[in-house]
Enzyme design. Structure first.
Site, PDB file in Angstrom:
ATOM      1  NE  ARG A  48      31.692 -12.808 -16.730  1.00  0.00           N
ATOM      2  CZ  ARG A  48      30.624 -12.355 -17.399  1.00  0.00           C
ATOM      3  NH1 ARG A  48      29.929 -11.350 -16.909  1.00  0.00           N
ATOM      4  NH2 ARG A  48      30.269 -12.907 -18.522  1.00  0.00           N
ATOM      5  CE  LYS A 101      48.118 -21.082  -2.129  1.00  0.00           C
ATOM      6  NZ  LYS A 101      49.142 -22.093  -1.773  1.00  0.00           N
ATOM      7  CD  GLU A 144      48.586 -26.570   7.871  1.00  0.00           C
ATOM      8  OE1 GLU A 144      49.526 -25.783   7.673  1.00  0.00           O
ATOM      9  OE2 GLU A 144      48.152 -27.349   6.992  1.00  0.00           O
ATOM     10  CE  LYS A 191      47.663 -18.693   4.371  1.00  0.00           C
ATOM     11  NZ  LYS A 191      46.941 -19.926   4.148  1.00  0.00           N
ATOM     12  CD  GLU A 241      52.484 -21.446  -3.284  1.00  0.00           C
ATOM     13  OE1 GLU A 241      51.455 -21.358  -2.594  1.00  0.00           O
ATOM     14  OE2 GLU A 241      52.995 -22.511  -3.626  1.00  0.00           O
ATOM     15  NE  ARG A 276      49.449 -18.287  -0.186  1.00  0.00           N
ATOM     16  CZ  ARG A 276      48.211 -17.824  -0.207  1.00  0.00           C
ATOM     17  NH1 ARG A 276      47.940 -16.710  -0.828  1.00  0.00           N
ATOM     18  NH2 ARG A 276      47.233 -18.471   0.389  1.00  0.00           N
ATOM     19  CG  ASN A 296      53.228 -24.954   0.058  1.00  0.00           C
ATOM     20  OD1 ASN A 296      52.098 -24.900   0.528  1.00  0.00           O
ATOM     21  ND2 ASN A 296      53.564 -24.344  -1.063  1.00  0.00           N
ATOM     22  CG  HIS A 338      51.890 -28.488   3.141  1.00  0.00           C
ATOM     23  ND1 HIS A 338      52.385 -27.944   4.315  1.00  0.00           N
ATOM     24  CD2 HIS A 338      50.540 -28.286   3.184  1.00  0.00           C
ATOM     25  CE1 HIS A 338      51.380 -27.428   5.006  1.00  0.00           C
ATOM     26  NE2 HIS A 338      50.262 -27.623   4.350  1.00  0.00           N
ATOM     27  CG  HIS A 351      50.371 -32.542  -0.706  1.00  0.00           C
ATOM     28  ND1 HIS A 351      50.776 -31.379  -1.309  1.00  0.00           N
ATOM     29  CD2 HIS A 351      49.421 -32.165   0.186  1.00  0.00           C
ATOM     30  CE1 HIS A 351      50.105 -30.345  -0.799  1.00  0.00           C
ATOM     31  NE2 HIS A 351      49.275 -30.808   0.112  1.00  0.00           N
ATOM     32  CG  HIS A 391      46.130 -31.283   5.331  1.00  0.00           C
ATOM     33  ND1 HIS A 391      46.906 -31.552   4.212  1.00  0.00           N
ATOM     34  CD2 HIS A 391      46.426 -30.012   5.693  1.00  0.00           C
ATOM     35  CE1 HIS A 391      47.624 -30.482   3.922  1.00  0.00           C
ATOM     36  NE2 HIS A 391      47.351 -29.530   4.799  1.00  0.00           N
TER      37      HIS A 391
HETATM   38  N1  GLY Z   1      48.039 -23.219   2.835  1.00  0.00           N
HETATM   39  C1  GLY Z   1      49.089 -22.662   2.103  1.00  0.00           C
HETATM   40  C2  GLY Z   1      48.793 -21.314   1.526  1.00  0.00           C
HETATM   41  O1  GLY Z   1      47.761 -20.741   1.821  1.00  0.00           O
HETATM   42  O2  GLY Z   1      49.574 -20.824   0.766  1.00  0.00           O
END
Ligand code: GLY
Length: 371
Positions: free
Chosen positions: A122, A144, A186, A228, A238, A242, A246, A249, A253, A267
């Site tokens: 957990r 993430k 990035e 960031k 997000e 946040r 993107n 992106h 994608h 990517h």
């Molecule tokens: N890579 C996008 C984020 O971490 O929100």
């Protein structure tokens, strides 16, 4: 030179250390987190050869024993089979609730190991030791974690913040040029989305950075992580800001799906092309000056990067099909594709949607230029 960026998330706050030689010093930085001097490392077979001995020596220097599992390198690892292998290995190694898992590698390992740490007993703590530029400036920061599903990338996962990030910029020395430049996609994204001064700085300094300027690398990774960290501290899960991360992106994608997530398009290369497309779309919608997309493209060209659809080898589907692929993105809300658009360089914002015809036209124009 050592930089520290703090990610301010209350009792889940942590530091990102950036600089050369951090693998060798890993033990000293990780020791304060450990109730007993033992960690489990998840890595991949390529990184294990290049960086694992330095990390294990750095841990041993502080009296920390380690066990390591090297998974196959590559995006295909980021699915249920290797994930359950990793979790069961951690259990076999008797990693307890208060122990720490170390993720040594790029985005695939960081995401998978972070998710393994999120669900093991957990939730156990983990330390990110990112070894690619992309992981140092983006995926290792912000919590993430996850794996891919047959239905799409990153669809299974959890928010689980690391307890520490050690970004050893010396590890970038062994990175292939193409991977370095993909990670740079990035980096440039941060300038474009929120810091025009950083973009100016990159125009002047990034070519030297790609040639190996170590001070410039540390500066670029640090500024990217600061941006960031600020955004994640404002909006960890997000709900709003946040999504700015993107930028590029949504296009990316669709292009990754169209090229089968293959070597045809990495990517970060897709992010760079996507940023250029987002600025083109913004200019056509009258949101930013026409010079802005030209300036973005000129900088990417300067860096020797892929800039537009013409730079992707092999066939691409029609503009309409690419648009439909964007509709599969997990950021679609109520059927509307949420684009990140810009009022200028360093001034991006989240839209509810953009006119389909205009998006298709932007793609169509670039596809026509391929022939
Ligand atoms: N890579 C996008 C984020 O971490 O929100």
């Amino acid at each position: 030179m050592r930089e520290t960026v703090h990610v301010d998330l209350g009792d889940r706050s942590y530091d990102i250390l950036i600089g050369e030689g951090l693998l060798a010093e890993a033990g000293a930085h990780i020791a304060p987190l450990l109730p007993r001097p033992r960690v489990a490392i998840l890595t991949d077979e390529t990184v294990a050869q290049a960086q694992l001995p330095a990390l294990q020596a750095g841990l041993e220097a502080a009296g920390i024993a380690s066990v390591a599992l090297a998974l196959p390198a590559g995006e295909a690892t980021k699915g249920w089979p290797q994930f359950s292998r990793a979790v069961e290995w951690l259990l076999e190694q008797k990693i307890e609730r208060r122990d720490v898992v170390v993720a040594l590698g790029g985005g695939v390992i960081g995401d998978l190991a972070g998710f393994a740490a999120a669900v093991l007993r957990r939730g156990v703590r983990f330390v990110q030791v990112p070894t690619t530029l992309l992981a140092q400036v983006d995926s290792s920061v912000g919590g993430k974690t996850g794996i891919n599903a047959p239905q799409g990338k990153n669809l299974i996962g959890a928010f689980h913040q690391p307890s520490l990030v050690l970004a050893d910029t010396g590890a970038l020395e062994t990175l292939a040029r193409r991977d370095f430049l993909a990670g740079y996609g990035e980096v440039v994204k941060y300038g474009l989305l929120g810091d025009a001064g950083f973009f100016d700085w990159l125009e002047g300094n990034a070519p030297a950075m790609a040639q190996g300027d170590r001070t410039a690398r540390i500066a670029a990774v640090t500024r990217s992580c600061q941006m960031k960290a600020d955004i994640v501290a404002r909006d960890e899960t997000e709900q709003g800001d946040r999504a700015l991360l993107n930028l590029g992106h949504t296009f990316c994608h669709a292009l990754e799906a169209a090229t089968g997530y293959s070597d045809r398009l990495l990517h970060g290369e897709g992010v760079a092309i996507g940023c250029a497309l987002a600025f083109e779309l913004s200019a056509r919608l009258g949101l930013c000056a026409q010079e802005d997309p030209s300036r973005v493209r000129a900088h990417l060209r300067d860096m020797g990067m892929k800039v537009d659809l013409a730079d992707i080898p092999g066939d691409l589907p029609t503009a309409e099909t690419l648009y439909d692929l964007m509709g599969q993105d997990k950021k679609v809300v109520d059927g509307e594709i949420r684009f990140i658009l810009a009022r200028g360089i360093g001034d991006a914002f989240v839209t509810k949607g953009a006119p389909r015809d205009m998006v298709v036209q932007v793609l169509q124009d670039q596809l026509s230029a391929r022939h």
